[in-house]
Design a protein around this motif. Structure first.
Motif, PDB file in Angstrom:
ATOM      1  N   LEU A   1       2.495   1.716  -3.383  1.00 56.75           N
ATOM      2  CA  LEU A   1       1.568   2.192  -4.415  1.00 56.75           C
ATOM      3  C   LEU A   1       1.156   3.645  -4.214  1.00 56.75           C
ATOM      4  O   LEU A   1       0.846   4.343  -5.176  1.00 56.75           O
ATOM      5  CB  LEU A   1       0.316   1.309  -4.451  1.00 56.75           C
ATOM      6  CG  LEU A   1       0.527  -0.108  -4.973  1.00 56.75           C
ATOM      7  CD1 LEU A   1      -0.757  -0.921  -4.806  1.00 56.75           C
ATOM      8  CD2 LEU A   1       0.936  -0.107  -6.427  1.00 56.75           C
ATOM      9  N   THR A   2       1.141   4.088  -2.962  1.00 57.09           N
ATOM     10  CA  THR A   2       0.652   5.452  -2.724  1.00 57.09           C
ATOM     11  C   THR A   2       1.770   6.496  -2.743  1.00 57.09           C
ATOM     12  O   THR A   2       1.495   7.683  -2.669  1.00 57.09           O
ATOM     13  CB  THR A   2      -0.102   5.567  -1.389  1.00 57.09           C
ATOM     14  OG1 THR A   2       0.686   4.968  -0.379  1.00 57.09           O
ATOM     15  CG2 THR A   2      -1.446   4.893  -1.436  1.00 57.09           C
ATOM     16  N   GLN A   3       3.005   6.053  -2.823  1.00 57.64           N
ATOM     17  CA  GLN A   3       4.068   7.068  -2.860  1.00 57.64           C
ATOM     18  C   GLN A   3       3.902   7.869  -4.153  1.00 57.64           C
ATOM     19  O   GLN A   3       3.552   7.355  -5.191  1.00 57.64           O
ATOM     20  CB  GLN A   3       5.449   6.431  -2.779  1.00 57.64           C
ATOM     21  CG  GLN A   3       5.768   5.514  -3.937  1.00 57.64           C
ATOM     22  CD  GLN A   3       7.132   4.876  -3.763  1.00 57.64           C
ATOM     23  OE1 GLN A   3       8.113   5.569  -3.813  1.00 57.64           O
ATOM     24  NE2 GLN A   3       7.162   3.575  -3.572  1.00 57.64           N
ATOM     25  N   SER A   4       4.171   9.168  -4.085  1.00 57.65           N
ATOM     26  CA  SER A   4       3.876   9.981  -5.263  1.00 57.65           C
ATOM     27  C   SER A   4       4.971  11.002  -5.555  1.00 57.65           C
ATOM     28  O   SER A   4       4.702  12.116  -5.952  1.00 57.65           O
ATOM     29  CB  SER A   4       2.537  10.680  -5.089  1.00 57.65           C
ATOM     30  OG  SER A   4       2.581  11.461  -3.928  1.00 57.65           O
TER      31      SER A   4
ATOM     32  N   LYS B   1       0.843  -1.203   0.000  1.00 57.42           N
ATOM     33  CA  LYS B   1       0.000   0.000   0.000  1.00 57.42           C
ATOM     34  C   LYS B   1       0.878   1.253   0.000  1.00 57.42           C
ATOM     35  O   LYS B   1       0.652   2.196  -0.757  1.00 57.42           O
ATOM     36  CB  LYS B   1      -0.911  -0.016   1.233  1.00 57.42           C
ATOM     37  CG  LYS B   1      -2.160   0.812   1.050  1.00 57.42           C
ATOM     38  CD  LYS B   1      -3.091   0.630   2.234  1.00 57.42           C
ATOM     39  CE  LYS B   1      -4.094   1.763   2.251  1.00 57.42           C
ATOM     40  NZ  LYS B   1      -4.811   1.848   3.490  1.00 57.42           N
ATOM     41  N   ASP B   2       1.913   1.248   0.854  1.00 55.85           N
ATOM     42  CA  ASP B   2       2.844   2.389   0.901  1.00 55.85           C
ATOM     43  C   ASP B   2       3.505   2.592  -0.445  1.00 55.85           C
ATOM     44  O   ASP B   2       3.625   3.704  -0.942  1.00 55.85           O
ATOM     45  CB  ASP B   2       3.963   2.124   1.930  1.00 55.85           C
ATOM     46  CG  ASP B   2       3.494   2.435   3.331  1.00 55.85           C
ATOM     47  OD1 ASP B   2       2.384   2.980   3.447  1.00 55.85           O
ATOM     48  OD2 ASP B   2       4.230   2.125   4.271  1.00 55.85           O
TER      49      ASP B   2
END
Ligand SMILES: [Zn+2]
Ligand SMILES: [Zn+2]
Length: 315
Positions: free
Chosen positions: A46-49, A43-44
């Motif tokens: 995938l959500t890093q931006s 999850k981390d």
């Protein structure tokens, strides 16, 4: 001041296609390098931006929100404006909205979101449109011709007012925000805005071509951008495409970098991405721009990023 990007593409919306999604997934799996992730780690991941690990730049056309001194300012009304409208309803329910819209110009990709801007259908919304272009009411009204859209402009319940700015002049909102404009070379002309408030400055500059301009003209743009905290810049093309597409009215990431460095800008956001480019190509454009900077200006503190849908920047 706080900026949020709601639409970052140029010319026409570019929704994600199935084949592009597959390419993204493969790219993502490559980055995972056969590591085993727990659900939380995945999850981390995938959500890093951060700019270079972006999952999706977004396909909506130009719309940028600026919050300054409690005023809501919007630059351009591309298709991203629909999402901004939904968010305003959620964020500020039951509030009387007083919105200031500054238009760079009225090409479709800068106005097409307005008919889908929910708050424009509420009598509790007041919208002031600003532009150095003439006849903004007529231009927007044409988009609401019943042959093209079922609701006429004057049937939208919001209170509307139109202020035609003097080209290359300065305007004051609520005695706390100063907005200057400057004309840019673009088919039908485009205007760049510089906003000063609370000792900070942001420049919104899109649909602007610099090819074949005399040095003093380039200098006048550099002066306009000078020492801004954030420069949002039309980086639609690569340097090669920029040289090929004379008079198409756009610029490149590398030219943006050069003029940002010359103007001592603090942060450069590449914007108005080419709808013909897939996200990974745009990310590569950013990476090559950063490499160029590291090679030629290694000690310059300029920060370079990609504008993507949802990105927020505070200055
Ligand atoms: Zn455009
Ligand atoms: Zn344009």
């Amino acid at each position: 001041m706080k900026i949020k990007f709601w639409g970052v593409r140029g010319s026409i919306p570019a929704p994600l296609q199935q084949s592009q999604l597959v390419t993204k997934m493969i790219h993502l799996f490559d980055k995972m390098e056969d590591k085993l992730f727990s659900k939380a780690e995945l999850k981390d991941f995938l959500t890093q931006s951060s700019s270079t690990n972006l999952f999706c730049i977004g396909g909506n056309t130009s719309c940028v929100e600026l919050l300054a001194n409690e005023s809501i300012i919007i630059f351009d009304m591309g298709s991203g404006m629909r999402l901004l409208g939904n968010d305003l309803f959620k964020r500020l329910p039951n509030r009387i909205l007083d919105i200031h819209v500054f238009l760079s110009h009225t090409h479709w990709d800068h106005i097409q979101g307005f008919p889908f801007f929910g708050p424009a259908y509420s009598p509790n919304t007041k919208i002031t449109f600003y532009s150095p272009h003439d006849n903004i009411y007529e231009r927007l009204n044409a988009q609401h011709d019943p042959r093209f859209f079922p609701v006429k402009l004057n049937e939208m319940a919001c209170q509307k007012s139109f202020i035609q700015l003097e080209p290359n002049s300065s305007f004051n909102i609520n005695n706390s925000i100063v907005v200057q404009n400057i004309e840019h070379h673009h088919p039908g002309k485009s205007y760049t805005y510089r906003i000063e408030s609370e000792g900070k400055s942001i420049v919104y500059s899109t649909d602007a071509e610099y090819t074949n301009l005399p040095d003093d003209k380039i200098q006048s743009y550099s002066d306009f951008f000078a020492e801004s905290d954030l420069l949002i810049f039309d980086a639609q093309y690569s340097l090669y495409e920029e040289a090929q597409k004379i008079d198409w009215g756009h610029s490149s990431a590398l030219f943006g970098l050069d003029i940002a460095i010359k103007s001592k800008v603090k942060k450069l956001a590449l914007f108005h991405h080419d709808p013909a480019k897939e996200d990974l190509e745009i990310i590569k454009l950013l990476e090559s721009t950063i490499k160029y900077k590291e090679h030629y200006f290694p000690n310059n503190p300029l920060d370079v990023c990609l504008a993507y849908e949802g990105l927020e920047i505070e200055v």
